[in-house]
Design an enzyme around this catalytic site. Structure first.
Site, PDB file in Angstrom:
ATOM      1  N   ILE A   9       0.846  -1.289  -0.076  1.00 54.89           N
ATOM      2  CA  ILE A   9      -0.011  -0.088   0.053  1.00 54.89           C
ATOM      3  C   ILE A   9       0.943   1.100  -0.012  1.00 54.89           C
ATOM      4  O   ILE A   9       0.599   2.144  -0.655  1.00 54.89           O
ATOM      5  CB  ILE A   9      -0.936   0.021   1.297  1.00 54.89           C
ATOM      6  CG1 ILE A   9      -1.855  -1.330   1.217  1.00 54.89           C
ATOM      7  CG2 ILE A   9      -1.701   1.129   1.196  1.00 54.89           C
ATOM      8  CD1 ILE A   9      -2.763  -1.498   2.577  1.00 54.89           C
TER       9      ILE A   9
ATOM     10  N   ARG B 248      -4.042   0.448  11.134  1.00 55.35           N
ATOM     11  CA  ARG B 248      -4.457  -0.205  12.470  1.00 55.35           C
ATOM     12  C   ARG B 248      -4.627   0.811  13.340  1.00 55.35           C
ATOM     13  O   ARG B 248      -3.719   1.548  13.849  1.00 55.35           O
ATOM     14  CB  ARG B 248      -3.736  -1.276  13.048  1.00 55.35           C
ATOM     15  CG  ARG B 248      -3.927  -2.807  12.192  1.00 55.35           C
ATOM     16  CD  ARG B 248      -5.361  -3.325  12.111  1.00 55.35           C
ATOM     17  NE  ARG B 248      -5.462  -4.479  11.327  1.00 55.35           N
ATOM     18  CZ  ARG B 248      -5.812  -4.580  10.183  1.00 55.35           C
ATOM     19  NH1 ARG B 248      -6.179  -3.369   9.498  1.00 55.35           N
ATOM     20  NH2 ARG B 248      -5.866  -5.694   9.498  1.00 55.35           N
TER      21      ARG B 248
ATOM     22  N   GLU C 225     -14.091   6.665  22.002  1.00 63.27           N
ATOM     23  CA  GLU C 225     -13.414   7.864  22.414  1.00 63.27           C
ATOM     24  C   GLU C 225     -13.006   8.859  21.354  1.00 63.27           C
ATOM     25  O   GLU C 225     -13.056  10.025  21.307  1.00 63.27           O
ATOM     26  CB  GLU C 225     -12.036   7.571  22.981  1.00 63.27           C
ATOM     27  CG  GLU C 225     -12.256   6.834  24.130  1.00 63.27           C
ATOM     28  CD  GLU C 225     -11.589   5.272  24.067  1.00 63.27           C
ATOM     29  OE1 GLU C 225     -12.017   4.889  23.195  1.00 63.27           O
ATOM     30  OE2 GLU C 225     -10.650   5.000  24.657  1.00 63.27           O
TER      31      GLU C 225
ATOM     32  N   HIS D 288     -13.589   1.674   8.616  1.00 60.21           N
ATOM     33  CA  HIS D 288     -12.876   0.323   8.153  1.00 60.21           C
ATOM     34  C   HIS D 288     -13.214   0.031   6.558  1.00 60.21           C
ATOM     35  O   HIS D 288     -13.576  -0.905   6.383  1.00 60.21           O
ATOM     36  CB  HIS D 288     -12.845  -0.698   9.177  1.00 60.21           C
ATOM     37  CG  HIS D 288     -11.636  -1.828   8.997  1.00 60.21           C
ATOM     38  ND1 HIS D 288     -11.734  -2.925   9.187  1.00 60.21           N
ATOM     39  CD2 HIS D 288     -10.750  -1.585   7.758  1.00 60.21           C
ATOM     40  CE1 HIS D 288     -10.543  -3.568   8.834  1.00 60.21           C
ATOM     41  NE2 HIS D 288      -9.956  -2.657   7.867  1.00 60.21           N
TER      42      HIS D 288
ATOM     43  N   ALA E  22     -10.347  -1.705   2.247  1.00 55.07           N
ATOM     44  CA  ALA E  22     -10.522  -2.604   1.392  1.00 55.07           C
ATOM     45  C   ALA E  22     -11.999  -2.860   0.789  1.00 55.07           C
ATOM     46  O   ALA E  22     -12.017  -3.833   0.305  1.00 55.07           O
ATOM     47  CB  ALA E  22      -9.641  -3.884   1.990  1.00 55.07           C
TER      48      ALA E  22
HETATM   49  N1  LIG Z   1      -7.699   0.040   5.971  1.00 55.91           N
HETATM   50  C1  LIG Z   1      -7.750  -1.231   5.540  1.00 55.91           C
HETATM   51  O1  LIG Z   1      -8.939  -1.658   5.154  1.00 55.91           O
HETATM   52  C2  LIG Z   1      -6.548  -2.096   5.351  1.00 55.91           C
HETATM   53  C3  LIG Z   1      -6.202  -2.968   4.007  1.00 55.91           C
HETATM   54  C4  LIG Z   1      -5.263  -3.484   3.727  1.00 55.91           C
HETATM   55  C5  LIG Z   1      -4.205  -3.393   4.814  1.00 55.91           C
HETATM   56  N2  LIG Z   1      -4.273  -2.721   5.923  1.00 55.91           N
HETATM   57  C6  LIG Z   1      -3.243  -2.508   7.005  1.00 55.91           C
HETATM   58  O2  LIG Z   1      -2.047  -1.886   6.448  1.00 55.91           O
HETATM   59  C7  LIG Z   1      -1.072  -2.523   6.860  1.00 55.91           C
HETATM   60  C8  LIG Z   1      -0.107  -2.634   5.317  1.00 55.91           C
HETATM   61  O3  LIG Z   1      -0.544  -3.421   4.560  1.00 55.91           O
HETATM   62  P1  LIG Z   1       0.054  -3.691   3.191  1.00 55.91           P
HETATM   63  O4  LIG Z   1      -0.561  -4.485   2.167  1.00 55.91           O
HETATM   64  O5  LIG Z   1       0.877  -2.571   2.577  1.00 55.91           O
HETATM   65  O6  LIG Z   1       1.293  -4.747   3.800  1.00 55.91           O
HETATM   66  P2  LIG Z   1       3.044  -5.041   3.501  1.00 55.91           P
HETATM   67  O7  LIG Z   1       3.266  -6.110   4.382  1.00 55.91           O
HETATM   68  O8  LIG Z   1       2.855  -5.059   1.982  1.00 55.91           O
HETATM   69  O9  LIG Z   1       3.641  -3.758   3.728  1.00 55.91           O
HETATM   70  C9  LIG Z   1       4.192  -3.280   5.115  1.00 55.91           C
HETATM   71  C10 LIG Z   1       5.286  -2.556   5.069  1.00 55.91           C
HETATM   72  O10 LIG Z   1       5.610  -1.973   6.466  1.00 55.91           O
HETATM   73  C11 LIG Z   1       7.083  -2.136   6.858  1.00 55.91           C
HETATM   74  N3  LIG Z   1       7.429  -2.289   8.207  1.00 55.91           N
HETATM   75  C12 LIG Z   1       7.195  -3.180   9.045  1.00 55.91           C
HETATM   76  N4  LIG Z   1       7.584  -2.692  10.179  1.00 55.91           N
HETATM   77  C13 LIG Z   1       7.914  -1.518  10.022  1.00 55.91           C
HETATM   78  C14 LIG Z   1       8.337  -0.345  10.762  1.00 55.91           C
HETATM   79  N5  LIG Z   1       8.405  -0.679  12.007  1.00 55.91           N
HETATM   80  N6  LIG Z   1       8.628   0.641  10.170  1.00 55.91           N
HETATM   81  C15 LIG Z   1       8.544   1.045   9.015  1.00 55.91           C
HETATM   82  N7  LIG Z   1       8.216   0.198   8.103  1.00 55.91           N
HETATM   83  C16 LIG Z   1       7.899  -1.062   8.821  1.00 55.91           C
HETATM   84  C17 LIG Z   1       7.274  -3.389   6.033  1.00 55.91           C
HETATM   85  O11 LIG Z   1       8.771  -3.703   5.729  1.00 55.91           O
HETATM   86  C18 LIG Z   1       6.429  -3.618   4.840  1.00 55.91           C
HETATM   87  O12 LIG Z   1       7.107  -3.045   3.496  1.00 55.91           O
HETATM   88  C19 LIG Z   1      -1.453  -4.130   7.132  1.00 55.91           C
HETATM   89  O13 LIG Z   1      -0.547  -4.774   7.737  1.00 55.91           O
HETATM   90  C20 LIG Z   1      -2.843  -3.889   7.777  1.00 55.91           C
HETATM   91  O14 LIG Z   1      -2.676  -3.794   8.999  1.00 55.91           O
HETATM   92  C21 LIG Z   1      -5.540  -1.775   6.238  1.00 55.91           C
HETATM   93  O1  LIG Z   2      -5.981  -5.821   6.685  1.00 57.08           O
HETATM   94  C1  LIG Z   2      -6.622  -5.733   5.643  1.00 57.08           C
HETATM   95  O2  LIG Z   2      -6.710  -6.489   4.869  1.00 57.08           O
HETATM   96  C2  LIG Z   2      -7.812  -4.884   5.849  1.00 57.08           C
HETATM   97  O3  LIG Z   2      -7.858  -4.202   7.187  1.00 57.08           O
HETATM   98  C3  LIG Z   2      -8.974  -5.297   5.288  1.00 57.08           C
HETATM   99  O4  LIG Z   2      -9.911  -5.661   6.441  1.00 57.08           O
HETATM  100  P1  LIG Z   2     -11.318  -6.318   5.863  1.00 57.08           P
HETATM  101  O5  LIG Z   2     -10.964  -7.391   5.103  1.00 57.08           O
HETATM  102  O6  LIG Z   2     -12.135  -6.705   7.104  1.00 57.08           O
HETATM  103  O7  LIG Z   2     -12.016  -5.301   4.996  1.00 57.08           O
END
Ligand SMILES: NC(=O)c1ccc[n+]([C@@H]2O[C@H](COP(=O)([O-])OP(=O)(O)OC[C@H]3O[C@@H](n4cnc5c(N)ncnc54)[C@H](O)[C@@H]3O)[C@@H](O)[C@H]2O)c1
Ligand SMILES: O=C(O)[C@H](O)COP(=O)(O)O
Length: 388
Positions: free
Chosen positions: A148, A231, A260, A272, A275
């Protein structure tokens, strides 16, 4: 028959991957071979002896008890990148909303309904309270350059933003995807001190928990805008609220509202939705289903967070897979059992990930009950599966 339990609403596009002559799927399935889950918390769930795999149709796996799974030989998968574009698009929306006061302005404009011909005049008079800055020329800090973060960083340049990226664990493969215009920040401090907007894209881990707190916020520019689509627990709720009240933080956009945070001025809360697009739900479900099928039917592991990736074509009569601790003498002990039982090994593959390892043995012989019992009895062996 394989039994797949679904814990959230999973896109039919993924569920239709399971051949109904071999799979029973549903939220009421008992004693499953595998679980398909999105964000439902599994921390308080019992993990039955029959459970071999959990696939998270999505990225974050903090809802899954990974350590317990590893100890029980349960492979945990996720779907890297499958929902990244959906999140990137909502982050762009969040960036715009944090700068331009679109949300309160749209609320306000509804209050002048019923003013008849006076509406246009009232609009022109009222709009002054809702002006907000442009993104162009501002500095954006992206923390976490994974699936992302990279899309966000690369896209933000099209808004004319100067982008700083920070990720000390970035792989070489990932680094190739980062646009050369993005400034590689060597510390979080560099991001905090320079950026007008900061967006978080790291997983929730003990290291990242509450990384945004009074100490880190103190280092940031006055009036910084912070976006959290990763998160909720990455940000200290008390500290962000205090910082907003003190005007140190101008706006906090979060995809993870808590009681809060709701209603607190300066907080833009989204339920949320990162995705929640049909495209990403389909992509994630399809990828998760394919990972489960290849593991359950062939013992191949793709995109596991607790075991190594091992993908080997099957061209032997029998495959035996062993999940075990990553300790010395395991390969010798496993191969020894086959030798003792007079079974010739055609191919043996062993890979490890941190404390755990996975050994795949292909043979044209048969794996007798005796051989399987001997494998299970080896000290350090957690689980043995047979594929015929
Ligand atoms: N809001 C949503 O619906 C949604 C959807 C998808 C993912 N997410 C969240 O977003 C996070 C990231 O998703 P992604 O698909 O990019 O994952 P990803 O694993 O591709 O990327 C995470 C990146 O964070 C880096 N990282 C880990 N610890 C770190 C630190 N301390 N400092 C800096 N960088 C660090 C890793 O090296 C990696 O490149 C997921 O873990 C999830 O919690 C949320
Ligand atoms: O980590 C993720 O992929 C996102 O937080 C998406 O969560 P969801 O599948 O419940 O929308």
């Amino acid at each position: 028959m394989y039994h797949i339990q679904t814990l959230n609403k999973i896109s039919p596009y993924g569920l239709e991957k399971f051949d109904r002559s071999k799979y029973i799927c549903g939220d009421d399935v008992q004693n499953p071979d595998a679980v398909l889950v999105r964000s439902a918390s599994m921390h308080d769930m019992q993990l039955g002896d029959n459970l071999k795999a959990i696939a998270r149709a999505g990225a974050g796996v903090n809802n899954i008890p990974i350590d317990r799974c590893s100890q029980q030989g349960i492979v945990v998968f996720n779907t890297p990148g499958a929902n990244a574009n959906a999140v990137k698009e909502l982050v762009m929306c969040g960036l715009l909303m944090s700068a331009r006061k679109v949300y309160p302005a749209m609320d306000w404009v509804q209050t002048i309904k019923g003013e008849g011909d006076a509406v246009p005049k009232l609009v022109e008079k009222g709009k002054a309270q809702f002006s907000g800055p442009e993104l162009s020329g501002k500095k954006l800090g992206v923390i976490g350059l994974g699936a992302i973060g990279i899309l966000v960083a690369n896209f933000a340049r099209h808004f004319g933003m100067q982008v700083y990226g920070y990720d000390p664990y970035m792989s070489v493969e990932t680094a190739w995807k980062v646009s050369r215009d993005i400034k590689h920040a060597i510390s979080l401090q560099e991001i905090y001190e320079n950026c007008d907007f900061i967006t978080l894209h790291v997983p929730l881990t003990p290291e990242t928990k509450e990384m945004i707190n009074s100490e880190s916020i103190k280092m940031m520019k006055h009036g910084v805008r912070i976006l959290n689509f990763a998160r909720g627990e990455l940000v200290s709720t008390k500290d962000i609220k205090d910082a907003i009240d003190e005007k140190q933080v101008r706006c906090y956009v979060t995809d993870f509202p808590s009681d809060e945070l709701l209603g607190h001025p300066g907080v833009l809360a989204i339920p949320h939705l990162g995705a929640s697009t049909p495209e990403s739900e389909d992509n994630c479900a399809k990828m998760a289903a394919e990972e489960l099928i290849d593991y359950l039917e062939n013992g191949n592991i793709t995109n596991s967070v607790n075991l190594p990736n091992v993908i080997i074509n099957r061209n032997c009569k029998t495959r035996v897979t062993v999940i075990h601790k990553n300790i010395p003498q395991m390969i010798t002990a496993i191969a020894g059992v086959f030798g003792d039982c007079g079974v010739n090994i055609e191919n043996l593959t062993n890979k490890s990930k941190k404390e755990y390892a996975y050994t795949v043995v292909d043979t044209n012989g048969d794996a007798s009950e005796d051989a399987i019992s001997k494998l299970k009895a080896i000290d350090g062996v957690i689980r043995v599966n047979i594929y015929r």
